[in-house]
Design a protein around this motif. Structure first.
Motif, mmCIF file in Angstrom:
data_model
loop_
_atom_site.group_PDB
_atom_site.id
_atom_site.type_symbol
_atom_site.label_atom_id
_atom_site.label_comp_id
_atom_site.label_asym_id
_atom_site.label_seq_id
_atom_site.Cartn_x
_atom_site.Cartn_y
_atom_site.Cartn_z
ATOM 1 N N UNK A 150 0.840 -1.202 0.000
ATOM 2 C CA UNK A 150 0.000 0.000 0.000
ATOM 3 C C UNK A 150 0.867 1.241 0.000
ATOM 4 N N UNK A 151 0.269 2.349 -0.485
ATOM 5 C CA UNK A 151 0.943 3.644 -0.505
ATOM 6 C C UNK A 151 0.000 4.709 0.046
ATOM 7 N N UNK A 152 0.560 5.624 0.829
ATOM 8 C CA UNK A 152 -0.191 6.773 1.340
ATOM 9 C C UNK A 152 -0.198 7.849 0.255
ATOM 10 N N UNK A 153 -1.389 8.178 -0.248
ATOM 11 C CA UNK A 153 -1.498 9.140 -1.353
ATOM 12 C C UNK A 153 -2.103 10.469 -0.899
ATOM 13 N N UNK A 154 -2.240 10.664 0.416
ATOM 14 C CA UNK A 154 -2.960 11.828 0.943
ATOM 15 C C UNK A 154 -2.406 13.142 0.411
ATOM 16 N N UNK A 155 -1.106 13.328 0.516
ATOM 17 C CA UNK A 155 -0.516 14.629 0.185
ATOM 18 C C UNK A 155 -0.482 14.904 -1.314
ATOM 19 N N UNK A 156 -0.727 13.888 -2.144
ATOM 20 C CA UNK A 156 -0.660 14.079 -3.592
ATOM 21 C C UNK A 156 -2.031 14.238 -4.237
ATOM 22 N N UNK A 157 -3.110 14.128 -3.454
ATOM 23 C CA UNK A 157 -4.450 14.229 -4.027
ATOM 24 C C UNK A 157 -4.790 15.663 -4.389
ATOM 25 N N UNK A 158 -5.579 15.810 -5.453
ATOM 26 C CA UNK A 158 -6.061 17.127 -5.860
ATOM 27 C C UNK A 158 -7.299 17.487 -5.060
ATOM 28 N N UNK A 159 -7.313 18.649 -4.470
ATOM 29 C CA UNK A 159 -8.425 19.079 -3.627
ATOM 30 C C UNK A 159 -9.279 20.141 -4.294
ATOM 31 N N UNK A 160 -9.063 20.377 -5.599
ATOM 32 C CA UNK A 160 -9.809 21.416 -6.311
ATOM 33 C C UNK A 160 -10.993 20.851 -7.087
ATOM 34 N N UNK A 161 -11.308 19.580 -6.876
ATOM 35 C CA UNK A 161 -12.433 18.972 -7.577
ATOM 36 C C UNK A 161 -12.065 18.256 -8.861
ATOM 37 N N UNK A 162 -10.834 18.419 -9.343
ATOM 38 C CA UNK A 162 -10.423 17.737 -10.568
ATOM 39 C C UNK A 162 -10.060 16.286 -10.276
ATOM 40 N N UNK A 163 -9.921 15.502 -11.334
ATOM 41 C CA UNK A 163 -9.689 14.062 -11.199
ATOM 42 C C UNK A 163 -8.227 13.752 -10.859
ATOM 43 N N UNK A 164 -8.049 12.725 -10.050
ATOM 44 C CA UNK A 164 -6.726 12.169 -9.791
ATOM 45 C C UNK A 164 -6.503 10.986 -10.728
ATOM 46 N N UNK A 165 -5.233 10.675 -10.998
ATOM 47 C CA UNK A 165 -4.909 9.577 -11.900
ATOM 48 C C UNK A 165 -3.860 8.674 -11.252
ATOM 49 N N UNK A 166 -4.206 7.414 -11.084
ATOM 50 C CA UNK A 166 -3.265 6.385 -10.652
ATOM 51 C C UNK A 166 -2.745 5.675 -11.894
ATOM 52 N N UNK A 167 -1.430 5.541 -12.002
ATOM 53 C CA UNK A 167 -0.808 4.823 -13.111
ATOM 54 C C UNK A 167 0.081 3.716 -12.554
ATOM 55 N N UNK A 168 -0.036 2.521 -13.137
ATOM 56 C CA UNK A 168 0.725 1.360 -12.675
ATOM 57 C C UNK A 168 1.420 0.720 -13.876
ATOM 58 N N UNK A 169 2.740 0.635 -13.801
ATOM 59 C CA UNK A 169 3.521 -0.076 -14.823
ATOM 60 C C UNK A 169 3.900 -1.447 -14.278
ATOM 61 N N UNK A 170 3.640 -2.498 -15.060
ATOM 62 C CA UNK A 170 3.919 -3.872 -14.651
ATOM 63 C C UNK A 170 4.896 -4.478 -15.645
ATOM 64 N N UNK A 171 6.041 -4.935 -15.142
ATOM 65 C CA UNK A 171 7.092 -5.491 -16.001
ATOM 66 C C UNK A 171 7.238 -6.988 -15.721
ATOM 67 N N UNK A 172 6.627 -7.791 -16.585
ATOM 68 C CA UNK A 172 6.740 -9.249 -16.496
ATOM 69 C C UNK A 172 7.443 -9.763 -17.745
ATOM 70 N N UNK A 173 8.488 -9.031 -18.156
ATOM 71 C CA UNK A 173 9.166 -9.376 -19.409
ATOM 72 C C UNK A 173 10.242 -10.435 -19.229
ATOM 73 N N UNK A 174 10.650 -10.717 -17.992
ATOM 74 C CA UNK A 174 11.638 -11.772 -17.763
ATOM 75 C C UNK A 174 10.981 -13.124 -17.973
ATOM 76 N N UNK A 175 11.512 -13.904 -18.870
ATOM 77 C CA UNK A 175 10.875 -15.171 -19.235
ATOM 78 C C UNK A 175 11.934 -16.262 -19.320
#
Length: 395
Positions: A150-175
């Motif tokens: 888990x990550x604490x996202x409190x301080x990075x949230x937008x409080x002006x009513x606009x949308x927040x965006x979570x982005x996740x990169x997943x690297x499963x290229x090792x085969x």
């Protein structure tokens, strides 16, 4: 005015005073109940409405990145099983000859309306090498694919009513990365957890044991870890303006622990006052609760209880959470084996690397109206890797 009229007026005044007093008492009681049940802790499912793309573009971490052409889906999600089968020499037998690679997930969401809450995003697991951003701010990396984080996202949230965006990169290229099929992506659940600034520690903050058990009484011991970051909005705002000038406060907090039946009926409670110091997370407390005539847990009679844990300051609930548990005594006696509540018990079950395959089978059986347990037995050993958190809810 005659005596009769005077007496009638007197009765009317007394009735009015009684009704007024009743209304005041009712309103006070209602406000007190609301204050004590207005729990700042909330668990918000975060599985729906993700955008997914199988490919790699580091610009996708930016909040203004255009993902309109990406696939829209819900997690849990496994992109490997959706792909084509690649026979050797391209594919690898350990992974079932399915594709791997690098994928991105993105999700937009509004900030919780209450600005006085801490907000944490929790992933049950991502396979593998996940990197997470919120509004372009890097939160962290988790190489391991079989454990929650888990990550604490409190301080990075937008409080002006606009949308927040979570982005996740997943690297499963090792085969190959494993000796068996694991899949790729956010293959377990995701949620947001909101709490006040004083709360029970989210990871292992409540531990339950039963040191004494008899037919007439069981002692339930609760060990707590409490994180009192701030007690009031004023303290938090002062710290945001100048953290060097704010001194920790010591407040008297009520810690209340109640054991409940599964239908919500209160069986027993214990309450104590704690002197907690703000801005010092990780403070410990212990309570014991006596449960009369306990219904013991075993594999034949899996009786369960609930522990409701509450932190209260001046009649205001700071945090409250409920934990399900069973009352039982486990012993392993050399040359005799496992004893549950004094009864010899043989374990019969199956072995699973992470529990996820068994969980899928349990879910499939439930969907068919069959018993959720797909094999005869009373145990599941999840070796090597941490099992999915939903194991406890299905098995």
């Amino acid at each position: 005015m005659n005596d009769k009229n005077l007496y009638s007026k007197y009765l009317w005044i007394k009735e009015f005073q009684f009704l007024l007093l009743f209304c005041l008492i009712f309103m006070f009681t209602l406000s007190l109940v609301n204050a004590q049940t207005n729990n700042p802790r909330e668990i918000i499912p975060f599985d729906e409405g993700w955008h997914f793309w199988l490919g790699d573009n580091l610009s996708a971490k930016q909040p203004d990145f255009d993902d309109a052409h990406w696939q829209i889906l819900n997690v849990p999600h496994d992109w490997s099983i959706e792909g084509s089968v690649n026979p050797p020499p391209i594919g690898d037998k350990n992974s079932g000859y399915f594709i791997h690679g690098i994928g991105w997930y993105r999700k937009s969401f509004p900030s919780p309306p209450d600005t006085l809450k801490k907000v944490v995003i929790e992933f049950d697991a991502v396979y593998m090498n996940s990197e997470v951003w919120i509004n372009g701010q890097f939160l962290g990396q988790r190489p391991y694919g079989f454990i929650g984080f888990r990550y604490d996202i409190t301080e990075f949230l937008k409080r002006d009513g606009s949308q927040n965006v979570i982005a996740v990169r997943v690297d499963d290229s090792s085969d190959p990365s494993l000796r068996w099929y694991a899949g790729s992506g956010i293959y377990r659940h995701v949620r947001l957890i909101t709490t006040g600034y004083t709360h029970f520690h989210l990871d292992g903050g409540i531990s339950i044991s039963t040191p004494e058990i008899s037919a007439t009484k069981a002692v339930v011991q609760t060990d707590y870890i409490i994180d009192p970051h701030f007690f009031t909005e004023q303290e938090q705002q002062a710290w945001l303006k100048d953290p060097w000038k704010v001194k920790p406060l010591t407040m008297s907090i009520i810690l209340r622990s109640c054991v409940l039946a599964l239908d919500g009926k209160i069986i027993a409670c214990n309450e104590s006052k704690l002197a907690l110091q703000s801005m010092h997370p990780g403070q410990h407390a212990t309570q014991q609760i006596s449960v009369p005539n306990p219904r013991l847990w075993s594999d034949d009679t899996p009786n369960l209880y609930q522990l409701r844990s509450t932190l209260i300051l001046d009649g205001r609930t700071l945090d409250e959470t409920t934990t399900t548990f069973g009352i039982r005594k486990l012993e392993f006696i050399p040359d005799h084996g496992l004893f549950v509540n004094g009864k010899s018990t043989k374990t019969q079950g199956r072995l699973s690397a992470s529990g996820w395959r068994v969980i899928r089978q349990c879910s499939a059986h439930c969907n068919l109206g069959l018993s959720p347990w797909p094999v005869k037995g009373n145990g599941l050993q999840c070796h090597s890797y941490k099992p999915s958190p939903i194991c406890s809810g299905v098995l």
